[in-house]
Design a protein around this motif. Structure first.
Motif, PDB file in Angstrom:
ATOM      1  N   MET A   1     -20.027  77.524  -5.727  1.00 35.85           N
ATOM      2  CA  MET A   1     -18.950  77.541  -6.888  1.00 35.85           C
ATOM      3  C   MET A   1     -17.905  76.568  -6.467  1.00 35.85           C
ATOM      4  O   MET A   1     -17.651  76.183  -5.242  1.00 35.85           O
ATOM      5  N   ALA A   2     -17.270  75.733  -7.392  1.00 32.32           N
ATOM      6  CA  ALA A   2     -16.384  74.728  -7.430  1.00 32.32           C
ATOM      7  C   ALA A   2     -15.101  75.200  -6.592  1.00 32.32           C
ATOM      8  O   ALA A   2     -14.747  76.223  -6.633  1.00 32.32           O
ATOM      9  N   THR A   3     -14.519  74.397  -5.890  1.00 30.80           N
ATOM     10  CA  THR A   3     -13.111  74.822  -5.186  1.00 30.80           C
ATOM     11  C   THR A   3     -12.095  74.596  -6.116  1.00 30.80           C
ATOM     12  O   THR A   3     -12.204  73.943  -7.068  1.00 30.80           O
ATOM     13  N   ALA A   4     -11.050  75.301  -5.941  1.00 30.53           N
ATOM     14  CA  ALA A   4      -9.985  75.535  -6.659  1.00 30.53           C
ATOM     15  C   ALA A   4      -8.920  74.381  -6.560  1.00 30.53           C
ATOM     16  O   ALA A   4      -8.604  74.192  -5.312  1.00 30.53           O
ATOM     17  N   SER A   5      -8.343  73.735  -7.510  1.00 31.20           N
ATOM     18  CA  SER A   5      -7.036  72.841  -7.200  1.00 31.20           C
ATOM     19  C   SER A   5      -5.915  73.776  -7.308  1.00 31.20           C
ATOM     20  O   SER A   5      -5.856  74.880  -7.473  1.00 31.20           O
ATOM     21  N   LYS A   6      -4.684  73.236  -7.196  1.00 33.24           N
ATOM     22  CA  LYS A   6      -3.410  73.973  -7.296  1.00 33.24           C
ATOM     23  C   LYS A   6      -3.095  74.093  -8.681  1.00 33.24           C
ATOM     24  O   LYS A   6      -2.278  74.958  -8.796  1.00 33.24           O
ATOM     25  N   HIS A   7      -3.910  73.548  -9.652  1.00 28.27           N
ATOM     26  CA  HIS A   7      -3.800  73.784 -11.244  1.00 28.27           C
ATOM     27  C   HIS A   7      -4.774  74.833 -11.570  1.00 28.27           C
ATOM     28  O   HIS A   7      -4.569  75.038 -12.699  1.00 28.27           O
ATOM     29  N   GLY A   8      -5.259  75.458 -10.834  1.00 27.35           N
ATOM     30  CA  GLY A   8      -6.609  76.344 -11.359  1.00 27.35           C
ATOM     31  C   GLY A   8      -7.844  76.022 -10.814  1.00 27.35           C
ATOM     32  O   GLY A   8      -8.090  74.919  -9.935  1.00 27.35           O
ATOM     33  N   PRO A   9      -9.048  76.721 -11.229  1.00 24.80           N
ATOM     34  CA  PRO A   9     -10.341  76.254 -10.671  1.00 24.80           C
ATOM     35  C   PRO A   9     -10.978  74.898 -11.216  1.00 24.80           C
ATOM     36  O   PRO A   9     -10.384  74.392 -12.313  1.00 24.80           O
ATOM     37  N   ALA A  10     -11.470  74.198 -10.417  1.00 25.10           N
ATOM     38  CA  ALA A  10     -11.782  72.867 -10.658  1.00 25.10           C
ATOM     39  C   ALA A  10     -13.083  72.908 -11.730  1.00 25.10           C
ATOM     40  O   ALA A  10     -13.462  73.908 -11.856  1.00 25.10           O
ATOM     41  N   ALA A  11     -13.144  71.773 -12.282  1.00 29.18           N
ATOM     42  CA  ALA A  11     -14.414  71.896 -13.461  1.00 29.18           C
ATOM     43  C   ALA A  11     -15.517  71.919 -12.408  1.00 29.18           C
ATOM     44  O   ALA A  11     -15.605  71.225 -11.548  1.00 29.18           O
ATOM     45  N   PRO A  12     -16.647  72.334 -13.400  1.00 37.66           N
ATOM     46  CA  PRO A  12     -17.838  72.498 -12.541  1.00 37.66           C
ATOM     47  C   PRO A  12     -18.516  70.810 -12.291  1.00 37.66           C
ATOM     48  O   PRO A  12     -18.176  70.137 -13.124  1.00 37.66           O
ATOM     49  N   ALA A  13     -19.268  71.026 -11.275  1.00 38.09           N
ATOM     50  CA  ALA A  13     -19.773  69.579 -11.092  1.00 38.09           C
ATOM     51  C   ALA A  13     -21.222  69.470 -11.912  1.00 38.09           C
ATOM     52  O   ALA A  13     -21.155  68.033 -12.160  1.00 38.09           O
ATOM     53  N   SER A  14     -21.526  70.479 -12.521  1.00 34.63           N
ATOM     54  CA  SER A  14     -22.860  70.082 -13.366  1.00 34.63           C
ATOM     55  C   SER A  14     -22.996  71.332 -14.443  1.00 34.63           C
ATOM     56  O   SER A  14     -22.471  72.275 -14.198  1.00 34.63           O
ATOM     57  N   TYR A  15     -23.885  70.989 -15.385  1.00 34.73           N
ATOM     58  CA  TYR A  15     -24.213  72.321 -16.344  1.00 34.73           C
ATOM     59  C   TYR A  15     -24.769  73.565 -15.291  1.00 34.73           C
ATOM     60  O   TYR A  15     -24.438  74.366 -15.691  1.00 34.73           O
ATOM     61  N   GLU A  16     -25.658  73.009 -14.613  1.00 33.57           N
ATOM     62  CA  GLU A  16     -26.426  73.989 -13.667  1.00 33.57           C
ATOM     63  C   GLU A  16     -25.225  74.780 -12.961  1.00 33.57           C
ATOM     64  O   GLU A  16     -25.384  76.288 -12.883  1.00 33.57           O
ATOM     65  N   ALA A  17     -24.294  74.024 -12.382  1.00 32.10           N
ATOM     66  CA  ALA A  17     -23.400  74.779 -11.526  1.00 32.10           C
ATOM     67  C   ALA A  17     -22.591  75.640 -12.508  1.00 32.10           C
ATOM     68  O   ALA A  17     -22.045  76.972 -12.033  1.00 32.10           O
ATOM     69  N   ALA A  18     -22.227  75.208 -13.489  1.00 26.80           N
ATOM     70  CA  ALA A  18     -21.184  75.983 -14.468  1.00 26.80           C
ATOM     71  C   ALA A  18     -22.028  77.344 -14.851  1.00 26.80           C
ATOM     72  O   ALA A  18     -21.502  78.549 -14.965  1.00 26.80           O
ATOM     73  N   LEU A  19     -23.452  77.263 -15.296  1.00 27.88           N
ATOM     74  CA  LEU A  19     -24.129  78.315 -15.813  1.00 27.88           C
ATOM     75  C   LEU A  19     -24.428  79.413 -14.632  1.00 27.88           C
ATOM     76  O   LEU A  19     -24.224  80.506 -14.877  1.00 27.88           O
ATOM     77  N   GLN A  20     -24.588  78.865 -13.583  1.00 22.61           N
ATOM     78  CA  GLN A  20     -24.767  79.890 -12.317  1.00 22.61           C
ATOM     79  C   GLN A  20     -23.315  80.407 -12.322  1.00 22.61           C
ATOM     80  O   GLN A  20     -23.298  81.767 -11.877  1.00 22.61           O
ATOM     81  N   GLU A  21     -22.309  79.914 -12.054  1.00 22.44           N
ATOM     82  CA  GLU A  21     -21.047  80.585 -11.947  1.00 22.44           C
ATOM     83  C   GLU A  21     -20.683  81.430 -13.116  1.00 22.44           C
ATOM     84  O   GLU A  21     -20.340  82.792 -12.827  1.00 22.44           O
ATOM     85  N   LEU A  22     -20.925  80.902 -14.211  1.00 24.31           N
ATOM     86  CA  LEU A  22     -20.802  81.915 -15.413  1.00 24.31           C
ATOM     87  C   LEU A  22     -21.546  83.238 -15.315  1.00 24.31           C
ATOM     88  O   LEU A  22     -21.073  84.318 -15.732  1.00 24.31           O
ATOM     89  N   GLU A  23     -22.866  83.035 -14.917  1.00 22.16           N
ATOM     90  CA  GLU A  23     -23.635  84.208 -14.632  1.00 22.16           C
ATOM     91  C   GLU A  23     -23.191  85.039 -13.610  1.00 22.16           C
ATOM     92  O   GLU A  23     -23.243  86.600 -13.810  1.00 22.16           O
ATOM     93  N   GLN A  24     -22.805  84.678 -12.552  1.00 23.46           N
ATOM     94  CA  GLN A  24     -22.051  85.379 -11.565  1.00 23.46           C
ATOM     95  C   GLN A  24     -20.955  86.151 -11.907  1.00 23.46           C
ATOM     96  O   GLN A  24     -20.546  87.424 -11.617  1.00 23.46           O
ATOM     97  N   LEU A  25     -19.899  85.389 -12.845  1.00 26.87           N
ATOM     98  CA  LEU A  25     -18.927  85.973 -12.991  1.00 26.87           C
ATOM     99  C   LEU A  25     -19.231  87.000 -14.316  1.00 26.87           C
ATOM    100  O   LEU A  25     -18.546  88.328 -14.234  1.00 26.87           O
ATOM    101  N   VAL A  26     -20.318  87.013 -15.122  1.00 23.83           N
ATOM    102  CA  VAL A  26     -20.720  88.134 -15.967  1.00 23.83           C
ATOM    103  C   VAL A  26     -21.016  89.241 -15.139  1.00 23.83           C
ATOM    104  O   VAL A  26     -20.655  90.407 -15.632  1.00 23.83           O
ATOM    105  N   ALA A  27     -21.881  89.042 -14.218  1.00 29.66           N
ATOM    106  CA  ALA A  27     -22.214  90.309 -13.450  1.00 29.66           C
ATOM    107  C   ALA A  27     -20.950  90.988 -12.934  1.00 29.66           C
ATOM    108  O   ALA A  27     -20.955  92.189 -12.726  1.00 29.66           O
ATOM    109  N   ARG A  28     -19.903  90.419 -12.222  1.00 25.50           N
ATOM    110  CA  ARG A  28     -18.825  90.935 -11.865  1.00 25.50           C
ATOM    111  C   ARG A  28     -18.161  91.527 -12.896  1.00 25.50           C
ATOM    112  O   ARG A  28     -17.642  92.757 -12.642  1.00 25.50           O
ATOM    113  N   LEU A  29     -17.823  91.043 -13.997  1.00 24.52           N
ATOM    114  CA  LEU A  29     -17.208  91.645 -14.983  1.00 24.52           C
ATOM    115  C   LEU A  29     -17.817  92.819 -15.553  1.00 24.52           C
ATOM    116  O   LEU A  29     -17.387  94.199 -16.062  1.00 24.52           O
ATOM    117  N   GLU A  30     -19.309  93.016 -15.510  1.00 23.64           N
ATOM    118  CA  GLU A  30     -19.958  93.959 -16.153  1.00 23.64           C
ATOM    119  C   GLU A  30     -19.997  95.140 -15.017  1.00 23.64           C
ATOM    120  O   GLU A  30     -20.380  96.463 -15.522  1.00 23.64           O
TER     121      GLU A  30
END
Length: 80
Positions: free
Chosen positions: A1-30
């Motif tokens: 997962m990307a590290t957070a900046s002082k302005h909020g979470p950092a942009a993902p490094a790639s599409y794959e990283a964003a998709l992985q983070e999104l999948e993990q987030l959905v699992a936690r929300l569900e």
């Protein structure tokens, strides 16, 4: 997962990283185990990740259309 900046979470490094983070987030929300205060914040992060993934997919689709038309051009990413 990307590290957070002082302005909020950092942009993902790639599409794959964003998709992985999104999948993990959905699992936690569900799971329903997240405190109410975190739900909104995590939902907003999910929306940001979804937008990031959609933008990347649209850029790739545009490039594929160019290639399908037989016109080869150099593809550059606006966000790199």
């Amino acid at each position: 997962m990307a590290t957070a900046s002082k302005h909020g979470p950092a942009a993902p490094a790639s599409y794959e990283a964003a998709l992985q983070e999104l999948e993990q987030l959905v699992a936690r929300l569900e799971s329903g185990d997240m405190p109410l205060e975190q739900l909104l914040t995590q939902y907003q992060r999910g929306a940001e990740l979804l937008t990031f993934c959609r933008d990347r997919l649209e850029a790739v689709q545009a490039q594929v259309k160019v290639l399908d038309q037989g016109v080869l051009t150099t593809w550059t990413s606006d966000e790199q």
